[in-house]
Design a protein around this motif. Structure first.
Motif, mmCIF file in Angstrom:
data_model
loop_
_atom_site.group_PDB
_atom_site.id
_atom_site.type_symbol
_atom_site.label_atom_id
_atom_site.label_comp_id
_atom_site.label_asym_id
_atom_site.label_seq_id
_atom_site.Cartn_x
_atom_site.Cartn_y
_atom_site.Cartn_z
ATOM 1 N N ASP A 66 15.016 0.273 3.095
ATOM 2 C CA ASP A 66 14.689 -0.724 4.117
ATOM 3 C C ASP A 66 13.239 -0.593 4.572
ATOM 4 O OD1 ASP A 66 17.380 -1.831 4.358
ATOM 5 O OD2 ASP A 66 17.915 0.081 5.268
ATOM 6 N N PHE A 67 12.784 0.648 4.742
ATOM 7 C CA PHE A 67 11.388 0.924 5.085
ATOM 8 C C PHE A 67 10.756 1.667 3.909
ATOM 9 C CE2 PHE A 67 13.753 0.879 9.104
ATOM 10 C CZ PHE A 67 12.969 0.048 9.900
ATOM 11 N N HIS A 68 9.643 1.165 3.386
ATOM 12 C CA HIS A 68 8.944 1.865 2.303
ATOM 13 C C HIS A 68 7.495 1.394 2.230
ATOM 14 C CE1 HIS A 68 10.391 -1.839 0.241
ATOM 15 N NE2 HIS A 68 9.284 -1.710 -0.480
ATOM 16 N N ALA A 69 6.757 1.942 1.272
ATOM 17 C CA ALA A 69 5.334 1.600 1.106
ATOM 18 C C ALA A 69 5.127 0.813 -0.181
ATOM 19 C CB ALA A 69 4.480 2.858 1.093
ATOM 20 N N GLU A 70 4.158 -0.063 -0.147
ATOM 21 C CA GLU A 70 3.694 -0.763 -1.344
ATOM 22 C C GLU A 70 2.173 -0.771 -1.346
ATOM 23 O OE1 GLU A 70 5.410 -4.666 -1.609
ATOM 24 O OE2 GLU A 70 7.460 -3.904 -1.958
ATOM 25 N N ASN A 71 1.610 -1.034 -2.524
ATOM 26 C CA ASN A 71 0.155 -1.163 -2.655
ATOM 27 C C ASN A 71 -0.572 0.081 -2.126
ATOM 28 O OD1 ASN A 71 -2.179 -2.509 -3.427
ATOM 29 N ND2 ASN A 71 -2.399 -3.562 -1.465
ATOM 30 N N ILE A 72 -0.118 1.261 -2.549
ATOM 31 C CA ILE A 72 -0.734 2.526 -2.115
ATOM 32 C C ILE A 72 -2.079 2.706 -2.813
ATOM 33 C CG2 ILE A 72 -0.480 5.046 -2.104
ATOM 34 C CD1 ILE A 72 2.591 4.560 -2.131
ATOM 35 N N ARG A 73 -3.093 3.038 -2.021
ATOM 36 C CA ARG A 73 -4.438 3.252 -2.574
ATOM 37 C C ARG A 73 -4.967 4.599 -2.093
ATOM 38 N NH1 ARG A 73 -3.398 -1.434 -0.681
ATOM 39 N NH2 ARG A 73 -4.395 -1.161 1.344
ATOM 40 N N MET A 77 -1.394 5.298 13.444
ATOM 41 C CA MET A 77 -1.523 5.982 12.151
ATOM 42 C C MET A 77 -2.987 6.298 11.834
ATOM 43 S SD MET A 77 1.478 6.526 10.958
ATOM 44 C CE MET A 77 1.186 6.868 9.235
ATOM 45 N N ARG A 78 -3.875 5.383 12.192
ATOM 46 C CA ARG A 78 -5.301 5.582 11.904
ATOM 47 C C ARG A 78 -5.883 6.744 12.701
ATOM 48 N NH1 ARG A 78 -10.168 4.604 13.790
ATOM 49 N NH2 ARG A 78 -9.360 3.725 15.742
ATOM 50 N N THR A 79 -5.371 6.959 13.917
ATOM 51 C CA THR A 79 -5.961 7.969 14.798
ATOM 52 C C THR A 79 -5.158 9.281 14.817
ATOM 53 O OG1 THR A 79 -4.755 7.011 16.684
ATOM 54 C CG2 THR A 79 -7.015 6.250 16.306
ATOM 55 N N TYR A 80 -4.096 9.369 14.013
ATOM 56 C CA TYR A 80 -3.293 10.595 13.968
ATOM 57 C C TYR A 80 -4.086 11.697 13.258
ATOM 58 C CZ TYR A 80 0.286 13.873 12.392
ATOM 59 O OH TYR A 80 1.000 15.017 12.129
ATOM 60 N N LEU A 81 -4.191 12.856 13.902
ATOM 61 C CA LEU A 81 -5.050 13.928 13.382
ATOM 62 C C LEU A 81 -4.288 15.074 12.726
ATOM 63 C CD1 LEU A 81 -7.634 14.217 16.318
ATOM 64 C CD2 LEU A 81 -7.855 12.940 14.170
ATOM 65 N N ILE A 116 -2.179 -0.154 6.290
ATOM 66 C CA ILE A 116 -2.020 1.046 7.111
ATOM 67 C C ILE A 116 -2.969 2.120 6.588
ATOM 68 C CG2 ILE A 116 -0.451 2.907 7.792
ATOM 69 C CD1 ILE A 116 0.348 0.327 9.095
ATOM 70 N N GLU A 117 -3.729 2.705 7.486
ATOM 71 C CA GLU A 117 -4.748 3.707 7.133
ATOM 72 C C GLU A 117 -4.280 5.066 7.658
ATOM 73 O OE1 GLU A 117 -9.364 4.079 8.276
ATOM 74 O OE2 GLU A 117 -8.551 2.038 8.309
ATOM 75 N N GLU A 140 -9.504 8.904 1.013
ATOM 76 C CA GLU A 140 -8.860 7.998 1.958
ATOM 77 C C GLU A 140 -7.568 7.442 1.360
ATOM 78 O OE1 GLU A 140 -11.614 4.993 3.095
ATOM 79 O OE2 GLU A 140 -12.942 6.384 4.162
ATOM 80 N N ILE A 141 -6.569 7.190 2.228
ATOM 81 C CA ILE A 141 -5.290 6.639 1.778
ATOM 82 C C ILE A 141 -4.925 5.444 2.644
ATOM 83 C CG2 ILE A 141 -2.813 7.074 1.509
ATOM 84 C CD1 ILE A 141 -3.427 9.988 1.004
ATOM 85 N N THR A 142 -4.629 4.317 1.994
ATOM 86 C CA THR A 142 -4.126 3.131 2.691
ATOM 87 C C THR A 142 -2.897 2.613 1.945
ATOM 88 O OG1 THR A 142 -5.598 1.658 1.454
ATOM 89 C CG2 THR A 142 -6.385 2.449 3.586
ATOM 90 N N PHE A 143 -2.036 1.884 2.651
ATOM 91 C CA PHE A 143 -0.842 1.308 2.024
ATOM 92 C C PHE A 143 -0.307 0.201 2.913
ATOM 93 C CE2 PHE A 143 0.588 4.780 4.727
ATOM 94 C CZ PHE A 143 1.718 4.280 5.364
ATOM 95 N N ASP A 144 0.623 -0.580 2.358
ATOM 96 C CA ASP A 144 1.300 -1.623 3.121
ATOM 97 C C ASP A 144 2.679 -1.109 3.533
ATOM 98 O OD1 ASP A 144 -0.905 -3.172 2.574
ATOM 99 O OD2 ASP A 144 0.055 -4.284 0.939
#
Length: 458
Positions: free
Chosen positions: A247-254, A308-312, A274-275, A259-263
């Motif tokens: 139900d929840f997953h990632a697509e288009n992982i780069r 997610m972007r600011t999580y350290l 999502i960064e 750096e890592i981004t995904f949908d």
């Protein structure tokens, strides 16, 4: 005991990371907070500097007077404390109210909406991620975490307004059975703590029972493919998640240039781009679970992206100390074979063409006895493994169980050696490393600041 009647709280096993969150919570409430722990540490020193009184030998005379009033002092202990502990026996003999840490957290889940994260591994990072997302959103939250959040420099978050409390649900000693979650994530159920449970079947049954405790109207978000059954009350929604399905997953992982981004794909609302603020491959899946619970409770798409972007990250969870073209040095709390496997896999994905060396201190004789082959298999992904003696924690030695069990099962041709932890600093002085990771949940991490200094000075 009614919280309004409490004037003091006494902790037996005060130096545990989970206990310290409660200690800080009660100090923030203005109560007298004191306790015992077996050994001083950086954490206990910090707690003392914040106003807590801690001593390190079993001595009833050192218990503060305010903590000897049974009508107004609550005693909290960790299950690792033996039954013959002198101070525990004193409080039992005198009729004090004594609770496990998990019981206290359970009380909080009855008075708040508990967002609980359970699993053999992954729960500390995932719960800390969710707590950060929630805290910086319009919802806010309280949180009791199993590690020190790098965003906040502590393992708890306190809110005057929020009805949510994020809790790491610990399966050790069946502690998570005290909780009554509003919603829960289960990240993994790879057998562990077999010294407590005895069999894999009993371990999995413990998780099944945990799912029955989720409150009607809430939700269970469970990792795809876990070897467990679940049984929820009527009105509890069930979702699944993983890296690439559910139900929840990632697509288009780069993954590119560090750096890592995904949908983020969700039955509620998909979110593109999502960064990862802490760009580690395993955090994609951790982030999916954290965002799932935050989104189910009303966090907006923008709040999820910003969180997610600011999580350290969390101290000792993929914790980079040096990161440059010449040298990478990090510390990771991983101490179960599946955690070691995921950690090693993530390091290999990030540094495909570099030599990776791990210094690993196994945690517990029973865990080493039960999983030495799995430890070796996980470590086989690396180029070099240096094994330290087993960290005993609460256990006595077991005849024939040493780090050599792992050593003998490492793949043929691998660079491997065994050393005492006292020799680690000399090793750091005498060797050059490319990528070096300290692995384990024992006390080897105490050497990390000195190792960092040695390597920086080269």
């Amino acid at each position: 005991m009614d919280v309004r009647d409490m004037k003091a709280v006494y902790f037996i096993g005060a130096g545990g990371i989970g206990m310290s969150a409660l200690e800080r919570y009660f100090m923030k409430k203005g109560l007298v907070v004191a306790g015992y722990d077996k050994t001083p540490s950086e954490l206990t020193r910090r707690l003392e500097s914040e106003g807590m009184s801690i001593h390190y030998d079993e001595d009833v005379d050192k218990i503060p007077l305010e903590c000897k009033q049974k009508e107004t002092c609550l005693v909290i202990y960790t299950p690792a404390i033996p039954n013959d502990h002198k101070e525990l026996q004193y409080f039992q003999r005198c009729g004090f109210e004594i609770q496990k840490r998990a019981q206290v957290l359970g009380t909080l889940t009855r008075s708040h909406k508990g967002l609980c994260f359970a699993g053999t591994h992954g729960k500390t990072t995932t719960s800390t991620m969710c707590a950060h997302i929630m805290h910086q959103s319009h919802l806010d939250c309280n949180a009791f975490l199993g590690g020190i959040s790098k965003n906040y420099g502590t393992n708890y978050i306190l809110s005057d307004n929020s009805d949510f409390v994020v809790i790491e649900a610990d399966e050790f000693d069946r502690s998570f059975h005290w909780l009554r979650p509003w919603m829960s994530v289960i990240t993994s159920t790879d057998p562990d703590h077999l010294d407590i449970y005895g069999t894999k079947e009993a371990y999995l049954e413990s998780f099944r029972h945990y799912t029955t405790l989720i409150q009607p109207g809430g939700a269970l978000v469970i990792h795809c493919g876990l070897e467990m059954t679940h049984e929820v009350q009527e009105g509890v929604r069930i979702y699944d998640y993983s890296l690439d399905k559910g139900d929840f997953h990632a697509e288009n992982i780069r993954i590119d240039n560090g750096e890592i981004t995904f949908d983020f794909i969700s039955p509620i609302e998909n979110i593109k781009g999502i960064e990862l603020g802490q760009p580690i491959p395993i955090n994609i899946e951790n982030g999916i679970a954290a965002m799932a619970l935050a989104q189910l409770n009303g966090c907006t798409a923008q709040e999820l992206k910003e969180g997610m972007r600011t999580y350290l990250g969390v101290d000792r969870r993929f914790d980079f100390k040096i990161k440059n073209d010449r040298l990478v040095f990090l510390s990771d709390y991983a101490h179960h074979p599946k955690e070691i496997y995921q950690s090693a896999k993530s390091i290999r994905e990030l540094y495909r063409n570099r030599k990776i060396t791990a210094i690993f201190q196994p945690h517990l004789y029973t865990r080493t006895r039960d999983f030495y082959k799995e430890f070796a298999e996980a470590l086989n992904q690396l180029d070099e493994v240096i094994l330290c003696d087993i960290y005993p924690a609460r256990e006595n030695p077991i005849r024939g169980v040493t780090s050599k069990l792992i050593y003998d099962n490492l793949r043929e041709g691998m660079e491997k050696s065994m050393i005492h932890k006292e020799d680690v600093l000399n090793l750091a002085k005498s060797r050059d490393f490319d990528v070096l990771v300290i692995l384990g949940a024992g006390d080897l991490d105490n050497y990390v600041p000195q190792i960092t200094q040695i390597l920086n000075n080269k």
